[in-house]
Design a protein around this motif. Structure first.
Motif, PDB file in Angstrom:
ATOM      1  N   GLY A  25       3.507  10.313  10.874  1.00 13.09           N
ATOM      2  CA  GLY A  25       2.844  10.073  12.165  1.00 13.09           C
ATOM      3  C   GLY A  25       1.832   8.935  12.055  1.00 13.09           C
ATOM      4  O   GLY A  25       1.720   8.105  12.957  1.00 13.09           O
ATOM      5  N   ARG A  26       1.112   8.894  10.954  1.00  9.69           N
ATOM      6  CA  ARG A  26       0.141   7.813  10.735  1.00  9.69           C
ATOM      7  C   ARG A  26       0.852   6.474  10.572  1.00  9.69           C
ATOM      8  O   ARG A  26       0.459   5.471  11.158  1.00  9.69           O
ATOM      9  CB  ARG A  26      -0.710   8.136   9.491  1.00  9.69           C
ATOM     10  N   PHE A  27       1.914   6.442   9.773  1.00  6.32           N
ATOM     11  CA  PHE A  27       2.604   5.172   9.506  1.00  6.32           C
ATOM     12  C   PHE A  27       3.180   4.593  10.800  1.00  6.32           C
ATOM     13  O   PHE A  27       3.172   3.390  11.007  1.00  6.32           O
ATOM     14  CB  PHE A  27       3.724   5.361   8.482  1.00  6.32           C
ATOM     15  N   LEU A  28       3.681   5.483  11.659  1.00  5.03           N
ATOM     16  CA  LEU A  28       4.365   5.001  12.861  1.00  5.03           C
ATOM     17  C   LEU A  28       3.416   4.395  13.896  1.00  5.03           C
ATOM     18  O   LEU A  28       3.852   3.632  14.741  1.00  5.03           O
ATOM     19  CB  LEU A  28       5.172   6.138  13.505  1.00  5.03           C
ATOM     20  N   VAL A  29       2.128   4.735  13.842  1.00  9.61           N
ATOM     21  CA  VAL A  29       1.198   4.121  14.793  1.00  9.61           C
ATOM     22  C   VAL A  29       0.435   2.953  14.167  1.00  9.61           C
ATOM     23  O   VAL A  29      -0.454   2.391  14.785  1.00  9.61           O
ATOM     24  CB  VAL A  29       0.203   5.143  15.380  1.00  9.61           C
ATOM     25  N   SER A  30       0.773   2.618  12.931  1.00 13.83           N
ATOM     26  CA  SER A  30       0.112   1.499  12.257  1.00 13.83           C
ATOM     27  C   SER A  30       0.943   0.227  12.422  1.00 13.83           C
ATOM     28  O   SER A  30       2.159   0.300  12.567  1.00 13.83           O
ATOM     29  CB  SER A  30      -0.047   1.802  10.765  1.00 13.83           C
ATOM     30  N   PRO A  31       0.258  -0.942  12.384  1.00 11.70           N
ATOM     31  CA  PRO A  31       0.991  -2.199  12.594  1.00 11.70           C
ATOM     32  C   PRO A  31       1.739  -2.650  11.347  1.00 11.70           C
ATOM     33  O   PRO A  31       1.455  -3.698  10.789  1.00 11.70           O
ATOM     34  CB  PRO A  31      -0.123  -3.180  12.971  1.00 11.70           C
ATOM     35  N   ILE A  32       2.659  -1.826  10.896  1.00 13.84           N
ATOM     36  CA  ILE A  32       3.471  -2.186   9.729  1.00 13.84           C
ATOM     37  C   ILE A  32       4.928  -2.148  10.142  1.00 13.84           C
ATOM     38  O   ILE A  32       5.278  -1.499  11.128  1.00 13.84           O
ATOM     39  CB  ILE A  32       3.245  -1.214   8.552  1.00 13.84           C
ATOM     40  N   ARG A  33       5.769  -2.824   9.377  1.00  9.37           N
ATOM     41  CA  ARG A  33       7.204  -2.769   9.672  1.00  9.37           C
ATOM     42  C   ARG A  33       7.715  -1.389   9.335  1.00  9.37           C
ATOM     43  O   ARG A  33       7.379  -0.822   8.307  1.00  9.37           O
ATOM     44  CB  ARG A  33       7.949  -3.801   8.841  1.00  9.37           C
ATOM     45  N   ARG A  34       8.547  -0.861  10.212  1.00  4.06           N
ATOM     46  CA  ARG A  34       9.057   0.494   9.967  1.00  4.06           C
ATOM     47  C   ARG A  34       9.924   0.520   8.717  1.00  4.06           C
ATOM     48  O   ARG A  34       9.948   1.515   8.007  1.00  4.06           O
ATOM     49  CB  ARG A  34       9.852   0.972  11.169  1.00  4.06           C
ATOM     50  N   PRO A  51       0.809  -1.230   0.000  1.00  2.57           N
ATOM     51  CA  PRO A  51       0.000   0.000   0.000  1.00  2.57           C
ATOM     52  C   PRO A  51       0.842   1.281   0.000  1.00  2.57           C
ATOM     53  O   PRO A  51       0.459   2.266  -0.635  1.00  2.57           O
ATOM     54  CB  PRO A  51      -0.832  -0.105   1.286  1.00  2.57           C
ATOM     55  N   LEU A  52       1.970   1.250   0.683  1.00  5.66           N
ATOM     56  CA  LEU A  52       2.808   2.455   0.713  1.00  5.66           C
ATOM     57  C   LEU A  52       3.456   2.726  -0.641  1.00  5.66           C
ATOM     58  O   LEU A  52       3.581   3.879  -1.058  1.00  5.66           O
ATOM     59  CB  LEU A  52       3.892   2.320   1.797  1.00  5.66           C
ATOM     60  N   ASP A  55       9.322  10.349  14.196  1.00  7.75           N
ATOM     61  CA  ASP A  55       8.564  11.483  13.701  1.00  7.75           C
ATOM     62  C   ASP A  55       9.375  12.773  13.808  1.00  7.75           C
ATOM     63  O   ASP A  55      10.101  12.964  14.751  1.00  7.75           O
ATOM     64  CB  ASP A  55       7.282  11.620  14.534  1.00  7.75           C
ATOM     65  N   GLY A  85       3.303  15.347   8.324  1.00 11.21           N
ATOM     66  CA  GLY A  85       2.547  14.580   9.313  1.00 11.21           C
ATOM     67  C   GLY A  85       2.174  13.174   8.870  1.00 11.21           C
ATOM     68  O   GLY A  85       1.711  12.382   9.683  1.00 11.21           O
ATOM     69  N   ASN A  86       2.357  12.831   7.577  1.00 14.18           N
ATOM     70  CA  ASN A  86       1.976  11.490   7.102  1.00 14.18           C
ATOM     71  C   ASN A  86       2.702  10.397   7.879  1.00 14.18           C
ATOM     72  O   ASN A  86       2.134   9.349   8.196  1.00 14.18           O
ATOM     73  CB  ASN A  86       2.296  11.319   5.615  1.00 14.18           C
TER      74      ASN A  86
END
Ligand SMILES: Nc1ncnc2c1ncn2[C@@H]1O[C@H](COP(=O)(O)OP(=O)(O)OP(=O)(O)O)[C@@H](O)[C@H]1O
Ligand SMILES: [Mg+2]
Lengths: 333, 271
Positions: B98-107, B6-7, B271, B95-96
């Protein structure tokens, strides 16, 4: 996993930023399921830092926190699956459509496309954005963007929702509308909500339990009524031309307490301002001291805040000024 | 790697929907070819060299474009790779992130989405660049034709160099807040990377110290591998050997960059 009465518990949560900035200095929380829990504090109090730790975007310096039994550091992936977050800064991508933003985030949670679509439609309807899902986010107004943030934060059916300053920068009407949506979310979706604000009216009207936070510490916790009834009295605040006058006024006898927010300003706590005012007028005339500014405050969260922190809630703007300015600009469009 | 698809889709959407990015991305390689490739007329250089000289500096290149096309493909990928760094910084500032970092995805998938999408952009540019070079008068001449293995070698070299450069700029941006820094870095490194390499000039024309330095430059590895394939039909054993060596170096570099990216992005992104 043992069932706890609390959906979120923290123990001595501390965050010290590089450079020794003690943003959060030992926070203990017990939050029950289904509550709206409000953090009230001025700029720089440590609200966002607390939310960022609980929502796993930064790691605490020390202390622990558990959300539904999952440790925010050791089990961060599991925590992320059960929490929804609406950070202080906008997070949606302006170059994508509303629905594309929602679908992208849905894929982060491995939600099948069909289900994501259905969920997106429901949530967009909940916040009155049904007609805008297919529009580019760059065409949204500030209020619409904040509503879209709610949708994105809720797309995976979280058990706990963090709202960091959900109405920052919005005008009064839009803010009231936002409160309705937040209540709807709690009532219809049964989500436990943890929100921060430096608007007293906001926590007063939304939160079941309020914690006042300042300088990284929780100063007092209770329901709005509990906090107000702790005050036991009204405040009479007068500003004078000179320090001597302020001191003289402070010597007025029939008071519970006096403090001096500024050298030329005195704040008197009295049992009941309605009865005390005539006496105070007489005292002022007899001592020939002339007020410049005169105000009476009945118990309000404003008062509670002043009482516990010794200052007004609205003070200098702090935080990441550049980001804030950027966000404000985007919100105003 | 959860979140990567998705990214990456997001990145590509942003790219093809932004007309400026898209057109600049297409024009840039065409300019390179048109200006650089036809500004130098190496037949003039050849006329100064006695017939039958033992070494021809440009090998058997029919013209300069044909000689440098591998170098230009490599150089434009260096510039385009910069986007993977700047867009990471933009995500942080807008700020995008910020969303990715609180989602259950690998950094690391946040960073790899930049790398993968930039590599795709570079490949699309490469196809256009080669097309343009073939079309212009006195342009790219494939004297010995081009076979499937040739295309495979060119694509492999390009993918690996694009991947390595994109990783480099993403890694630099993992904690940066200002894009000025990353522009400063590219200004500092791109001149030596381009000119201390075999991208634009053959080793035979270089001062010997420079030619020695250029051997260790990844820009040379990819430029030379592509060039050897384009200029020659069936590779001689020694040519084949040197192309494989270039690809091996590029492969090792890519693996190193992947590991570095995973380690740094899992640990350091914030962030
Ligand atoms: N990334 C950071 N690095 C260093 N210091 C920081 C960082 N983020 C916040 N701070 C500092 O930590 C303190 C608490 O900031 P925080 O953002 O948590 O406050 P807040 O209560 O959310 O304020 P606001 O109402 O302005 O959003 C402030 O002094 C702030 O300057
Ligand atoms: Mg904040």
């Amino acid at each position: 996993m043992e069932e706890s009465e609390y959906i979120l518990e923290t123990e001595n949560l501390v965050k010290t930023y590089p450079g020794g900035i003690k943003a959060v200095q030992g926070i203990n929380l017990r939050i029950k399921k289904g509550q709206i829990y409000g953090f009230l504090g001025p700029n720089g109090a440590g609200k966002s830092t607390t939310i960022k730790m609980l929502s796993t975007s930064i790691k605490p310096t020390s202390g622990t926190a558990k959300i539904m039994g999952y440790d925010i550091v050791k089990d961060s992936m599991n925590v992320r699956r059960i929490i929804g977050v609406v950070p202080q800064d906008l997070t949606t991508d302006e170059d994508l459509k509303g629905i594309e933003n929602i679908q992208m985030v849905a894929r982060f949670y491995d939600i099948p496309a069909r289900e994501a679509r259905k969920r997106a439609e429901e949530l967009l309807a909940l916040v009155d954005l049904s007609d805008f899902g297919n529009k580019y986010v760059s065409s949204y107004s500030g209020g619409m963007r904040k509503r879209l943030e709610l949708v994105v934060g809720l797309v995976h059916n979280p058990k706990v929702l963090f709202l960091d300053e959900p109405t920052l920068g919005l005008d009064v009407q839009t803010r009231a509308k936002m409160w309705d949506y937040i209540k709807k979310i709690r009532d219809e979706l049964g989500v436990t909500i943890i929100l921060t604000s430096h608007y007293l009216e906001e926590v007063d009207s939304l939160a079941d339990i309020i914690s006042i936070i300042d300088h990284g510490k929780i100063i007092v916790t209770g329901t709005s009524d509990e906090l107000k009834s702790n005050l036991k009295g009204d405040i009479i605040q007068i500003e004078f031309a000179t320090e001597a006058e302020a001191k003289k006024f402070g010597e007025y006898e029939n008071k519970i307490d006096v403090s001096y927010p500024k050298e030329t300003e005195a704040r008197l706590k009295v049992k009941d301002a309605d009865y005390e005012l005539p006496e105070i007028m007489k005292y002022l005339v007899n001592n020939n001291i002339k007020p410049l500014k005169f105000s009476v405050h009945k118990p309000s969260l404003d008062q509670v805040f002043l009482e516990y922190t010794g200052r007004e809630i609205r003070e200098e703007e702090g935080g990441d000024v550049r980001k804030m300015a950027m966000n404000m600009r985007r919100l105003r469009r | 790697m959860s979140g990567l698809i998705p990214l990456t889709v997001r990145e590509l959407r942003k790219w093809y929907r932004n007309p400026v990015f898209f057109i600049v991305g297409l024009l840039q390689p065409i300019f390179w070819i048109a200006l650089f490739g036809s500004a130098f007329d190496i037949t003039k250089l050849f006329s100064g060299i006695p017939k039958g000289a033992a070494v021809l500096p440009f090998g058997n290149a029919p013209n300069y474009i044909t000689f440098i096309v591998g170098g230009i493909l490599t150089t434009t990928s260096l510039f385009t790779a910069l986007f993977s760094g700047t867009s990471l910084i933009f995500d942080r500032r807008l700020g995008n992130l910020g969303r990715f970092l609180v989602s259950p995805i690998r950094r690391s998938s946040i960073v790899f989405s930049k790398i993968v999408s930039t590599t795709i952009r570079i490949l699309v540019q490469a196809v256009i660049l080669v097309g343009a070079a073939l079309l212009i008068p006195n342009g790219l001449k494939l004297v010995h034709g081009i076979s499937a293995p040739d295309i495979f070698i060119i694509a492999a070299a390009l993918i690996m160099i694009a991947f390595s450069f994109s990783s480099l700029f993403s890694i630099i941006a993992i904690r940066l807040k200002k894009q000025e820094t990353i522009f400063g870095i590219i200004n500092l490194i791109n001149l030596p990377l381009i000119f201390a390499s075999y991208a634009l000039f053959p080793a035979a024309l270089m001062a010997s110290w420079l030619a020695n330095v250029a051997k260790y430059n990844p820009v040379s590895w990819s430029s030379e591998a592509i060039r050897t394939v384009i200029l020659n039909g069936n590779l001689s054993p020694s040519q084949f050997h040197s192309v494989m060596l270039d690809l091996l170096y590029l492969f090792l570099l890519s693996v190193f960059m992947i590991i570095l990216t995973i380690v740094l992005s899992e640990k350091e992104i914030r962030d």
